[in-house]
Design a protein around this motif. Structure first.
Motif, PDB file in Angstrom:
ATOM      1  N   PRO A   1       0.870  -1.182   0.054  1.00  0.00           N
ATOM      2  CA  PRO A   1      -0.087  -0.186   0.043  1.00  0.00           C
ATOM      3  C   PRO A   1       1.113   1.028  -0.003  1.00  0.00           C
ATOM      4  CG  PRO A   1      -0.964  -1.558   1.637  1.00  0.00           C
ATOM      5  CD  PRO A   1       0.590  -2.014   1.021  1.00  0.00           C
ATOM      6  N   ASN A   2       0.570   2.301  -0.760  1.00  0.00           N
ATOM      7  CA  ASN A   2       1.480   3.564  -0.976  1.00  0.00           C
ATOM      8  C   ASN A   2       1.802   4.067   0.327  1.00  0.00           C
ATOM      9  OD1 ASN A   2       1.840   3.123  -3.831  1.00  0.00           O
ATOM     10  ND2 ASN A   2       0.378   4.224  -4.334  1.00  0.00           N
ATOM     11  N   LYS A   3       0.631   4.080   1.181  1.00  0.00           N
ATOM     12  CA  LYS A   3       0.696   5.033   2.499  1.00  0.00           C
ATOM     13  C   LYS A   3       1.467   4.112   3.469  1.00  0.00           C
ATOM     14  CE  LYS A   3      -3.268   7.826   1.563  1.00  0.00           C
ATOM     15  NZ  LYS A   3      -4.506   8.350   2.174  1.00  0.00           N
ATOM     16  N   MET A   4       1.654   2.855   3.496  1.00  0.00           N
ATOM     17  CA  MET A   4       2.572   2.016   4.441  1.00  0.00           C
ATOM     18  C   MET A   4       3.883   2.441   4.587  1.00  0.00           C
ATOM     19  SD  MET A   4       2.956  -2.026   4.801  1.00  0.00           S
ATOM     20  CE  MET A   4       1.275  -2.436   5.181  1.00  0.00           C
ATOM     21  N   ARG A   5       4.144   2.919   5.715  1.00  0.00           N
ATOM     22  CA  ARG A   5       5.604   3.266   5.988  1.00  0.00           C
ATOM     23  C   ARG A   5       6.464   2.052   5.976  1.00  0.00           C
ATOM     24  NH1 ARG A   5       5.154   8.428   7.346  1.00  0.00           N
ATOM     25  NH2 ARG A   5       3.168   9.371   8.222  1.00  0.00           N
ATOM     26  N   VAL A   6       7.824   2.394   5.664  1.00  0.00           N
ATOM     27  CA  VAL A   6       8.808   1.300   5.619  1.00  0.00           C
ATOM     28  C   VAL A   6       8.834   0.680   7.011  1.00  0.00           C
ATOM     29  CG1 VAL A   6      11.238   0.936   5.668  1.00  0.00           C
ATOM     30  CG2 VAL A   6      10.308   2.449   3.917  1.00  0.00           C
ATOM     31  N   SER A   7       8.890   1.367   7.996  1.00  0.00           N
ATOM     32  CA  SER A   7       9.007   0.711   9.465  1.00  0.00           C
ATOM     33  C   SER A   7       7.701  -0.357   9.702  1.00  0.00           C
ATOM     34  CB  SER A   7       9.423   1.797  10.470  1.00  0.00           C
ATOM     35  OG  SER A   7       8.048   2.510  10.615  1.00  0.00           O
ATOM     36  N   GLU A   8       6.668  -0.078   9.267  1.00  0.00           N
ATOM     37  CA  GLU A   8       5.311  -0.395   9.292  1.00  0.00           C
ATOM     38  C   GLU A   8       5.356  -1.678   8.599  1.00  0.00           C
ATOM     39  OE1 GLU A   8       2.093   3.204   9.840  1.00  0.00           O
ATOM     40  OE2 GLU A   8       2.543   2.428   7.941  1.00  0.00           O
ATOM     41  N   ALA A   9       5.937  -1.764   7.415  1.00  0.00           N
ATOM     42  CA  ALA A   9       5.959  -3.043   6.537  1.00  0.00           C
ATOM     43  C   ALA A   9       6.759  -4.086   7.158  1.00  0.00           C
ATOM     44  CB  ALA A   9       6.426  -2.610   5.252  1.00  0.00           C
ATOM     45  N   LEU A  10       7.893  -3.632   7.674  1.00  0.00           N
ATOM     46  CA  LEU A  10       8.985  -4.649   8.469  1.00  0.00           C
ATOM     47  C   LEU A  10       8.342  -5.154   9.713  1.00  0.00           C
ATOM     48  CD1 LEU A  10      12.319  -2.482   7.857  1.00  0.00           C
ATOM     49  CD2 LEU A  10      11.837  -4.839   7.131  1.00  0.00           C
ATOM     50  N   ASP A  11       7.713  -4.352  10.458  1.00  0.00           N
ATOM     51  CA  ASP A  11       6.884  -4.659  11.775  1.00  0.00           C
ATOM     52  C   ASP A  11       5.801  -5.790  11.424  1.00  0.00           C
ATOM     53  OD1 ASP A  11       8.651  -3.007  13.119  1.00  0.00           O
ATOM     54  OD2 ASP A  11       7.115  -1.478  13.379  1.00  0.00           O
ATOM     55  N   LEU A  12       5.058  -5.352  10.431  1.00  0.00           N
ATOM     56  CA  LEU A  12       4.045  -6.292   9.815  1.00  0.00           C
ATOM     57  C   LEU A  12       4.750  -7.683   9.538  1.00  0.00           C
ATOM     58  CD1 LEU A  12       1.121  -6.912   9.079  1.00  0.00           C
ATOM     59  CD2 LEU A  12       1.598  -6.044   6.722  1.00  0.00           C
ATOM     60  N   TYR A  13       5.694  -7.700   8.763  1.00  0.00           N
ATOM     61  CA  TYR A  13       6.044  -9.093   8.283  1.00  0.00           C
ATOM     62  C   TYR A  13       6.896  -9.701   9.446  1.00  0.00           C
ATOM     63  CZ  TYR A  13       5.431  -8.784   3.164  1.00  0.00           C
ATOM     64  OH  TYR A  13       4.752  -8.639   1.971  1.00  0.00           O
ATOM     65  N   ALA A  14       7.472  -9.015  10.223  1.00  0.00           N
ATOM     66  CA  ALA A  14       8.065  -9.515  11.502  1.00  0.00           C
ATOM     67  C   ALA A  14       7.220 -10.373  12.237  1.00  0.00           C
ATOM     68  CB  ALA A  14       8.648  -8.426  12.350  1.00  0.00           C
ATOM     69  N   ALA A  15       5.986  -9.582  12.349  1.00  0.00           N
ATOM     70  CA  ALA A  15       4.677 -10.433  13.334  1.00  0.00           C
ATOM     71  C   ALA A  15       4.395 -11.783  12.681  1.00  0.00           C
ATOM     72  CB  ALA A  15       3.496  -9.436  13.259  1.00  0.00           C
ATOM     73  N   PHE A  16       4.837 -12.267  11.486  1.00  0.00           N
ATOM     74  CA  PHE A  16       4.285 -13.421  10.955  1.00  0.00           C
ATOM     75  C   PHE A  16       5.423 -14.727  11.605  1.00  0.00           C
ATOM     76  CE2 PHE A  16       3.131 -11.217   6.933  1.00  0.00           C
ATOM     77  CZ  PHE A  16       1.874 -10.656   7.418  1.00  0.00           C
ATOM     78  N   TYR A  17       6.388 -14.163  12.070  1.00  0.00           N
ATOM     79  CA  TYR A  17       7.407 -15.268  12.504  1.00  0.00           C
ATOM     80  C   TYR A  17       7.768 -15.143  14.046  1.00  0.00           C
ATOM     81  CZ  TYR A  17       8.253 -15.001   7.416  1.00  0.00           C
ATOM     82  OH  TYR A  17       8.026 -15.004   6.158  1.00  0.00           O
ATOM     83  N   ALA A  18       8.237 -16.213  14.515  1.00  0.00           N
ATOM     84  CA  ALA A  18       8.321 -16.527  15.836  1.00  0.00           C
ATOM     85  C   ALA A  18       9.801 -15.776  16.385  1.00  0.00           C
ATOM     86  CB  ALA A  18       8.437 -18.076  16.259  1.00  0.00           C
ATOM     87  N   ASP A  19      10.875 -15.870  15.572  1.00  0.00           N
ATOM     88  CA  ASP A  19      12.218 -15.137  15.890  1.00  0.00           C
ATOM     89  C   ASP A  19      12.525 -14.522  14.690  1.00  0.00           C
ATOM     90  OD1 ASP A  19      14.420 -14.674  17.208  1.00  0.00           O
ATOM     91  OD2 ASP A  19      15.306 -16.349  16.278  1.00  0.00           O
TER      92      ASP A  19
END
Length: 301
Positions: free
Chosen positions: A88-106
């Motif tokens: 999404p064009n309005k998603m910030r870089v840090s938000e994208a990384l935090d979102l993907y990080a939430a999919f994994y245990a470590d």
């Protein structure tokens, strides 16, 4: 030991066959490059191996799993960076990384990836405001944030400047040394030669060559030895040296083509003639040479 084994992989889109029995193995802790021109089938092959596209035929085993029957388990160990990253064009870089990080245990720390990929200064910038190169770097970071056992990277440095490209190459080599297995899809021969333990060249949906970059380059042709032309050189004698295939004079230089042992043999023969070589140059075939030779042969079939 093979972590990924592909045998007889086929794929068609309607009446158009894209893959014609592709075979590929990737050992654990290895970087294997899949090379080929646009339309050669390399991206389709990798998407089938990663479970993003269903295959028509053949077998695929990724760490003991079949992507057709074990897609969720495969996602736990696999990171994928595709040719085009869209968020999404309005998603910030840090938000994208935090979102993907939430999919994994470590997951890897987002700050580490921001620094590694030159994105720290853009952490609060919306995706839509990033340059193409910055979007590409973010795409690679997202593929690696889950500490995947296996990573598929498709044209990972397209659009990057030379410094950014080298930084990513060095980081991937560190990850390989830590045990990560990677399949790298690229048409940059320099990238493949620098990063890959082995490569497979696809042409028309078939593997036309596979092996180490050096082995494939060497198989493409012999050595070229050239030096400034001097009076007194017996060119006929040079042409009779075992391993020499041709001798020509081009713009004041003698150019000798031959096998891998020919440069040393030429120098020994010239010394025996009492000739000193000036402006000596020995050129070894490159992966670029091999790629062009193999794909041109494939185009002629």
């Amino acid at each position: 030991m093979a972590l990924i084994t592909v045998s007889g992989l086929t794929k068609s889109y309607g009446a158009r066959a894209v893959l014609h029995g592709v075979d590929l193995t990737v050992d654990e802790g290895e970087i294997v490059g899949v090379l080929g021109a646009n339309g050669s089938g390399k991206t389709t092959a990798v998407e089938c191996i990663g479970g993003l596209r269903p295959r028509d035929g053949g077998t695929i085993n990724v760490a003991g799993m079949d992507p057709a029957t074990d897609p969720l388990a495969l996602r736990e160990i696999l990171g994928m960076q595709l040719q085009e990253c869209r968020l999404p064009n309005k998603m910030r870089v840090s938000e994208a990384l935090d979102l993907y990080a939430a999919f994994y245990a470590d997951p890897r720390p987002a700050g580490e990836l921001l620094e590694r990929f030159g994105l720290a200064a853009h952490a609060q910038q919306p995706f839509g405001k990033l340059s193409g190169g910055q979007q590409q770097r973010l795409s690679v970071a997202l593929a690696l944030i889950g500490r995947p056992r296996i990573a598929f990277l498709d044209e990972l440095t397209t659009g990057l400047d030379p410094a950014a490209r080298r930084d990513i190459w060095e980081y991937l080599r560190l990850l390989r040394d830590d045990g990560m297995t990677m399949i790298l899809v690229t048409h940059f021969m320099e990238e493949a030669a620098y990063l890959c333990d082995r490569v497979a060249i696809l042409e028309g949906g078939r593997v036309v060559a596979s092996g180490t970059p050096d082995a494939i380059a060497t198989a493409a042709g012999g050595q070229e030895t050239s030096f400034a032309a001097e009076d007194g050189i017996d060119l006929d004698a040079v042409g009779r040296i075992p391993g020499v295939t041709s001798v020509v004079v081009d713009r004041g230089r003698v150019v000798v083509h031959g096998d891998a042992d020919s440069p040393q043999a030429v120098l020994v023969a010239l010394d025996a003639q009492g000739v000193r070589t000036r402006q000596l140059r020995v050129t070894t075939p490159s992966l670029d040479d091999a790629y062009l030779a193999l794909t041109q042969e494939g185009a002629g079939r």
